[in-house]
Each structure stands twice: as structure tokens, then as C-alpha cells.
Design a protein around this motif. Structure first.
Motif, mmCIF file in Angstrom:
data_model
loop_
_atom_site.group_PDB
_atom_site.id
_atom_site.type_symbol
_atom_site.label_atom_id
_atom_site.label_comp_id
_atom_site.label_asym_id
_atom_site.label_seq_id
_atom_site.Cartn_x
_atom_site.Cartn_y
_atom_site.Cartn_z
ATOM 1 N N GLY A 1 -2.999 -6.822 19.018
ATOM 2 C CA GLY A 1 -2.596 -7.674 20.140
ATOM 3 C C GLY A 1 -2.175 -9.059 19.712
ATOM 4 O O GLY A 1 -1.118 -9.558 20.117
ATOM 5 N N SER A 2 -2.983 -9.712 18.888
ATOM 6 C CA SER A 2 -2.675 -11.095 18.494
ATOM 7 C C SER A 2 -1.461 -11.159 17.582
ATOM 8 O O SER A 2 -0.558 -11.992 17.778
ATOM 9 C CB SER A 2 -3.888 -11.730 17.808
ATOM 10 O OG SER A 2 -4.301 -10.965 16.686
ATOM 11 N N LEU A 3 -1.397 -10.275 16.576
ATOM 12 C CA LEU A 3 -0.262 -10.288 15.660
ATOM 13 C C LEU A 3 1.025 -9.836 16.360
ATOM 14 O O LEU A 3 2.108 -10.379 16.096
ATOM 15 C CB LEU A 3 -0.544 -9.401 14.445
ATOM 16 C CG LEU A 3 -1.668 -9.879 13.525
ATOM 17 C CD1 LEU A 3 -1.894 -8.881 12.400
ATOM 18 C CD2 LEU A 3 -1.361 -11.259 12.951
ATOM 19 N N GLY A 4 0.913 -8.859 17.262
ATOM 20 C CA GLY A 4 2.083 -8.394 18.002
ATOM 21 C C GLY A 4 2.664 -9.487 18.877
ATOM 22 O O GLY A 4 3.884 -9.727 18.877
ATOM 23 N N ASN A 5 1.809 -10.184 19.611
ATOM 24 C CA ASN A 5 2.287 -11.269 20.469
ATOM 25 C C ASN A 5 2.812 -12.442 19.656
ATOM 26 O O ASN A 5 3.805 -13.080 20.033
ATOM 27 C CB ASN A 5 1.167 -11.736 21.401
ATOM 28 C CG ASN A 5 0.948 -10.792 22.564
ATOM 29 O OD1 ASN A 5 1.822 -10.621 23.405
ATOM 30 N ND2 ASN A 5 -0.223 -10.169 22.610
ATOM 31 N N LEU A 6 2.160 -12.731 18.526
ATOM 32 C CA LEU A 6 2.643 -13.808 17.654
ATOM 33 C C LEU A 6 4.021 -13.488 17.103
ATOM 34 O O LEU A 6 4.914 -14.354 17.058
ATOM 35 C CB LEU A 6 1.654 -14.025 16.504
ATOM 36 C CG LEU A 6 2.012 -15.136 15.499
ATOM 37 C CD1 LEU A 6 2.054 -16.487 16.195
ATOM 38 C CD2 LEU A 6 1.007 -15.166 14.348
ATOM 39 N N LEU A 7 4.222 -12.235 16.698
ATOM 40 C CA LEU A 7 5.523 -11.811 16.179
ATOM 41 C C LEU A 7 6.602 -11.931 17.254
ATOM 42 O O LEU A 7 7.694 -12.446 16.985
ATOM 43 C CB LEU A 7 5.434 -10.362 15.683
ATOM 44 C CG LEU A 7 6.737 -9.737 15.176
ATOM 45 C CD1 LEU A 7 7.258 -10.479 13.949
ATOM 46 C CD2 LEU A 7 6.534 -8.259 14.852
ATOM 47 N N ILE A 8 6.306 -11.463 18.466
ATOM 48 C CA ILE A 8 7.271 -11.545 19.565
ATOM 49 C C ILE A 8 7.632 -12.998 19.849
ATOM 50 O O ILE A 8 8.812 -13.349 20.009
ATOM 51 C CB ILE A 8 6.699 -10.880 20.837
ATOM 52 C CG1 ILE A 8 6.414 -9.402 20.603
ATOM 53 C CG2 ILE A 8 7.653 -11.074 22.010
ATOM 54 C CD1 ILE A 8 7.588 -8.604 20.113
ATOM 55 N N PHE A 9 6.630 -13.857 19.925
ATOM 56 C CA PHE A 9 6.869 -15.278 20.210
ATOM 57 C C PHE A 9 7.740 -15.905 19.128
ATOM 58 O O PHE A 9 8.700 -16.630 19.421
ATOM 59 C CB PHE A 9 5.523 -16.012 20.298
ATOM 60 C CG PHE A 9 5.654 -17.474 20.646
ATOM 61 C CD1 PHE A 9 5.756 -17.871 21.969
ATOM 62 C CD2 PHE A 9 5.678 -18.447 19.658
ATOM 63 C CE1 PHE A 9 5.879 -19.214 22.291
ATOM 64 C CE2 PHE A 9 5.807 -19.785 19.970
ATOM 65 C CZ PHE A 9 5.898 -20.173 21.288
#
Length: 311
Positions: A29-37
Motif C-alpha cells: 500500500g505505501s510503496l504503491g501509493n508513493l510510486l503513483i504519486f
């Protein structure tokens, strides 16, 4: 003053299993959202209204999941986890602010898709940069007002009955349960403010997708219909999980011990699972975004025509 978080279970086997499970979910969740951002922030041709809202959602979910899960991981491997009074105030404030902001941001995102699919010829005119900023700002303002109101009203209470919070984070229902002050005003405010600010978000989002689906039905291509239906169904599933589990907790008139146990299960969905799934549903299934990620990971500079910016 310190509070004690009980977590999920005292069984060592369950604790180890839950620690591994929630750690995996947190990393995804955290890495996925960070990547998207990061991708949307840096790629020029992704500066469009849709990705503008997705970028805000990714940031919200990063804050959301990072506020809750670290303490949950600690409680999964420890018999008891303490949190200071100030830490509990901060955790509750950020959690409520992110939850309320996300509920209103999802409405803005559904409206953006409604305009794009049902009124494409006027999309650029309707979803101007100023409109995008106003919609996103409204989400943040509502989140801040909602959170400030409940946080101030909660921590004006006296907690002399117990310091044990029967939950894995500082949430309103378990905090009110251990308060020895009169909580009737707090309960009314949770119900009234939630009914006014949060409850309307779910039907508004559903109505937007109903109009979208009606438009999709008219698409002549069967492949196009299936693809768009699949995307809409995924959106509605995550939206439903977020809203319905949250509503079941916060629009209940009283907080019993049995209900609080059920709240922990519901909270897993809207605090952990939904922030993990959002990057996949809203972003990673999108061809433009996947191409941008591939180009960046392979060291190639993403290029493309600049669209109407909402950065």
C-alpha cells in the motif's frame, strides 16, 4: 498519561501471522501509493484532471495507512502497545482528516469520470484547472473541519475509567467507551456530522457511476463495454468497502462491547485494505500510467503531448 492498545489477539501464532500479513499489506500500500504519486508528479502528459485527483488520493492513502499500520504491527508482536496522550491525539486527528477528505475526494473523482464519459465534448471546459483545485481543496477543508471538531470534543473528556483502548489504534468509539464524562453530545455529533458531511458522499458517487454505466451500455463495441464495465465495477467495489464499513461504525447510535469487536474487523477494510487496493484499481490498471512506470523503471524519460494541466 498513556493509553494501551489491545490489538487483535494475544495468541502468539495469530500474532505472527497478522504481523506478516499486515506488513505485506503495508509495504504494498505505501510503496504503491508513493510510486503513483511520484509518477504523476513528474510525468508531463499525466497532468490531467483525472490524474490530479488520483495524485491526491495516493497522498491521502499514504498518510492514512502510515498513521495506522505501524502501531498495528507493534501490537501484533507485543502483548501490549502503549501510545502517549499526545500521540493518540495526533493519530486520531490524522486518521479522521484523511478518512473524511478521502470520502469527499472519491465524489470528485466520480464526477470527473462522469463528465469525461457522459459529456466528453465539454470535459475540458467543465474540468478546468480552477475547478480541480476547488474540488480537491474542498475535500481537504472538509477533512480538517471534521477531524478538528471530533478530536477537540473527544479529548476534552476525562479518561479516568481506564487507559486500555480496545482497538488497534486511537479511534472514536473505543475512546468514548473508556471516558468517564458524559459522552451523549459526542455521540450526537458523530451521528449528525457524519450524516451531513459523509453519508451523502456514497449515494452521490453511486449516482455518478449509474449515469456512467448507462452511457457505457450505448457503446457499440462489446470489447469496449466489457473493459469500461470492469473498471467501473472495480471502482464501485472499493468505494463500497470504504463507505459502507466506515458508515457502519460511525453512524451507529451507541457503542457496545460486541459492536466494538466488529468495528476492528470493519476498520481493517477502510484503514488498511482500501488504501492498498486503491493504487491497483485507480492507477495500475491504466495504460498511460503503466507505460510511464515502465519508462521510468527502464531509465527512459516519459514523453508525450501535454494535456490540459491540473497540477
Amino acid at each position: 498519561m498513556q493509553f494501551v492498545l489491545t490489538g487483535f489477539s494475544k495468541d502468539p501464532d495469530i500474532q505472527i501471522f497478522s504481523f506478516v500479513l499486515f506488513l505485506i499489506i503495508y509495504l504494498i500500500g505505501s510503496l504503491g501509493n508513493l510510486l503513483i504519486f511520484f509518477i504523476i508528479w513528474h510525468v508531463t502528459y499525466l497532468q490531467t484532471p483525472m490524474y490530479f485527483f488520483i495524485k491526491h488520493l495516493a497522498f491521502l492513502d499514504m498518510c492514512y495507512i502510515s498513521t495506522i499500520v505501524p502501531k498495528l504491527l507493534m501490537s501484533s508482536i507485543s502483548e501490549c502497545v502503549t501510545i502517549s496522550f499526545g500521540g493518540c491525539v495526533i493519530q486520531l486527528f490524522i486518521f479522521l482528516a484523511m478518512a473524511a477528505a478521502e470520502s469527499t475526494l472519491l465524489v470528485a473523482m466520480s464526477y470527473d469520470r462522469y463528465v469525461a464519459i457522459c459529456n466528453p465534448l465539454h470535459y475540458t471546459y467543465i474540468m478546468k484547472r480552477e475547478v480541480c483545485i476547488q474540488l480537491a481543496s474542498t475535500s481537504w477543508i472538509i477533512g480538517s473541519v471534521y477531524s478538528t471538531t471530533h478530536t477537540v470534543n473527544t479529548f476534552r473528556l476525562n479518561f479516568c475509567r481506564s487507559n486500555i483502548i480496545d482497538h488497534f489504534f486511537c479511534d472514536l468509539p473505543p475512546l468514548l467507551k473508556i471516558a468517564c464524562s458524559d459522552i451523549r453530545l459526542n455521540q450526537r455529533m458523530i451521528f449528525v456530522i457524519g450524516a451531513v458531511l459523509i453519508l451523502p458522499c456514497f449515494p452521490l458517487t453511486v449516482v455518478s457511476y449509474v449515469f456512467i454505466i448507462r452511457t457505457i451500455v450505448r457503446i457499440p463495441s462489446a470489447t469496449g463495454r466489457r473493459k469500461t464495465f470492469s473498471t467501473c465495477a472495480s471502482h464501485l467495489i472499493t468505494v463500497g468497502l470504504f463507505y459502507l464499513t466506515g458508515i457502519s461504525v460511525y453512524l451507529r447510535p451507541n457503542f457496545t462491547s460486541t459492536a466494538l469487536h466488529q468495528d476492528r474487523i470493519s476498520a481493517v477494510f477502510y484503514t488498511i485494505l482500501v488504501p492498498m487496493v486503491n493504487p491497483i484499481v485507480y492507477s495500475l490498471r491504466n495504460k498511460e500510467l503503466k507505460q510511464a512506470i515502465k519508462k521510468i523503471l527502464t531509465g527512459r524519460k516519459p514523453i508525450g503531448k501535454t494535456k490540459k494541466s491540473c497540477k
